[in-house]
Write an enzyme that holds these catalytic residues in place. Structure first.
Site, PDB file in Angstrom:
ATOM      1  N   LYS A 166      39.612  37.072  34.967  1.00 21.79           N
ATOM      2  CA  LYS A 166      38.641  36.894  33.852  1.00 21.79           C
ATOM      3  C   LYS A 166      38.433  35.709  33.192  1.00 21.79           C
ATOM      4  CE  LYS A 166      36.728  39.616  30.946  1.00 21.79           C
ATOM      5  NZ  LYS A 166      36.934  38.898  29.400  1.00 21.79           N
TER       6      LYS A 166
ATOM      7  N   ASP B 282      34.774  45.037  29.406  1.00 26.78           N
ATOM      8  CA  ASP B 282      35.119  44.331  29.934  1.00 26.78           C
ATOM      9  C   ASP B 282      35.481  45.031  31.419  1.00 26.78           C
ATOM     10  OD1 ASP B 282      35.154  42.180  28.232  1.00 26.78           O
ATOM     11  OD2 ASP B 282      37.443  41.349  28.288  1.00 26.78           O
TER      12      ASP B 282
END
Length: 289
Positions: free
Chosen positions: A11, A136
Site C-alpha cells: 500500500k 489499514d
C-alpha cells in the site's frame, strides 16, 4: 482442498494529511492510497491446524505477534467451526517500511479464510474484522485505490485511477509508525474536519492524479526524515531520475516512491538507481485499479 494463495499487495499513501490527535489517542487523517502490483505472498492450507510459517528475504525482521494469526483467531471467534488452517508467509516487502505490509498480510489471510469457508464470512463481517485488527486492514481488503479517513478505517473508493509506473526505494532502516507520530507532535483535534461528499474521479488521467497529489503532500515526511535522515537522500536521488514526475515518502516511511507515466519508465529508472545505491531495497512496479 489444495492450498490457496493470495498476494498481499503493498500500500502506498500518495497523500497523507494529519488533522490532529483525537480524544481516543488516534490521529484523524485523510489519505489517498493506491496499491502496487508487488507484495508478500500468503499461502493457506485450510485442512491443517492453525499455524504460521514465515520465509523470504525479510522473514528474520519479523518479531512478536503476527496479524495473520490474529486475523485467523478473530475470524474463528466470530464463526465457530471455521476452517482457519495453516499459513505460509513469504515476506518480500521490508518490515516497518510504510508499505502497510502487516495490514496487507492480515487482509490476505481474511480473504483466504473467506474463500475456504464458502461464504461463512460475508463482506460486512470481513470489514468489521478488518477494522478491529488495525486501521489499514480495511482498505487492504479490496486493495483498490481509495480515500481513507478517520484513523484510516473509513474507506471510499476512487474512480478512474490511471495506470502509471512507480519506483520504490528503501534505505534499509526500519521505522516504527508510533515513533513518527510522536515526532510529529500533533495537537489535540478541536473538531472533525469536513469531508468531501463528491466521489473522487481521475477519469484515467495521469495529469489529473498529479494535480490532486502534488499540493497535498505527506505530513509525516518531515518528522520521519528527522528520525531517519537517509530519507532525504532517497528523495533527492529519486528526483534526479529520467521521467520522474513526483517523489514522496509513503506513510510513515522510510520507503519513498516516485511516480512515472509508465511502468517501463520506472523500470529503467530503477536499474539506474540500483546501480548507484546497491544497498537500498529498490523495486519498480505499476499502480492502477
Amino acid at each position: 482442498m489444495t492450498a490457496l494463495r493470495d498476494t498481499a499487495r503493498a500500500k502506498l499513501n500518495l497523500t497523507l494529511e494529519v488533522f490532529g490527535r483525537r480524544a481516543d489517542g488516534f490521529h484523524e487523517l485523510r489519505s489517498l492510497v493506491a496499491f502496487v502490483s508487488l507484495g508478500d505472498e500468503v499461502e493457506f492450507d485450510p485442512q491443517a491446524p492453525l499455524g504460521l510459517a514465515v520465509e523470504g528475504p525479510f522473514a528474520k525482521a519479523l518479531a512478536g505477534d503476527n496479524l495473520i494469526v490474529k486475523a485467523a483467531q478473530a475470524a474463528s471467534a466470530r464463526v465457530p467451526g471455521l476452517k482457519v488452517g495453516r499459513f505460509r508467509l513469504t515476506k518480500l516487502l521490508p518490515v516497518a517500511a510504510g508499505l502497510g505490509g502487516g495490514s496487507a498480510d492480515a487482509a490476505a489471510a481474511l480473504r483466504l479464510i473467506a474463500c475456504a469457508n464458502d461464504g461463512a464470512l460475508d463482506p460486512a463481517m470481513l470489514t468489521q474484522l478488518a477494522t478491529e485488527l488495525g486501521s489499514d486492514v480495511s482498505v487492504c481488503l479490496t486493495s483498490r485505490p481509495a480515500i481513507i479517513t478517520g484513523r484510516g478505517e473509513t474507506v471510499e473508493a476512487v474512480a478512474g485511477f490511471p495506470p502509471c509506473g512507480v519506483l520504490l526505494a528503501n534505505p534499509g532502516r526500519p521505522l516504527a509508525t508510533e515513533a513518527v507520530y510522536a515526532a510529529l507532535g500533533a495537537r489535540a483535534l478541536a473538531q472533525a474536519p469536513r469531508r468531501d461528499r463528491a466521489r473522487l474521479d481521475f477519469h484515467a488521467d495521469f495529469e489529473a492524479l498529479l494535480a490532486y497529489v502534488t499540493p497535498r503532500g505527506n505530513d509525516l515526511e518531515g518528522p520521519a526524515a528527522q528520525l531517519v535522515p537517509e530519507i532525504r537522500e532517497v528523495l533527492a536521488a529519486l528526483l534526479t531520475l529520467d521521467g520522474v514526475r513526483l517523489a514522496r515518502l509513503s506513510g510513515s516511511g522510510p520507503t519513498c516512491f516516485a511516480l512515472f507515466a509508465g511502468q517501463s519508465d520506472a523500470e529503467r529508472a530503477g536499474a539506474r538507481l540500483a546501480a548507484e545505491f546497491p544497498n537500498w531495497w529498490i523495486a519498480a512496479s505499476a499502480l492502477g485499479n
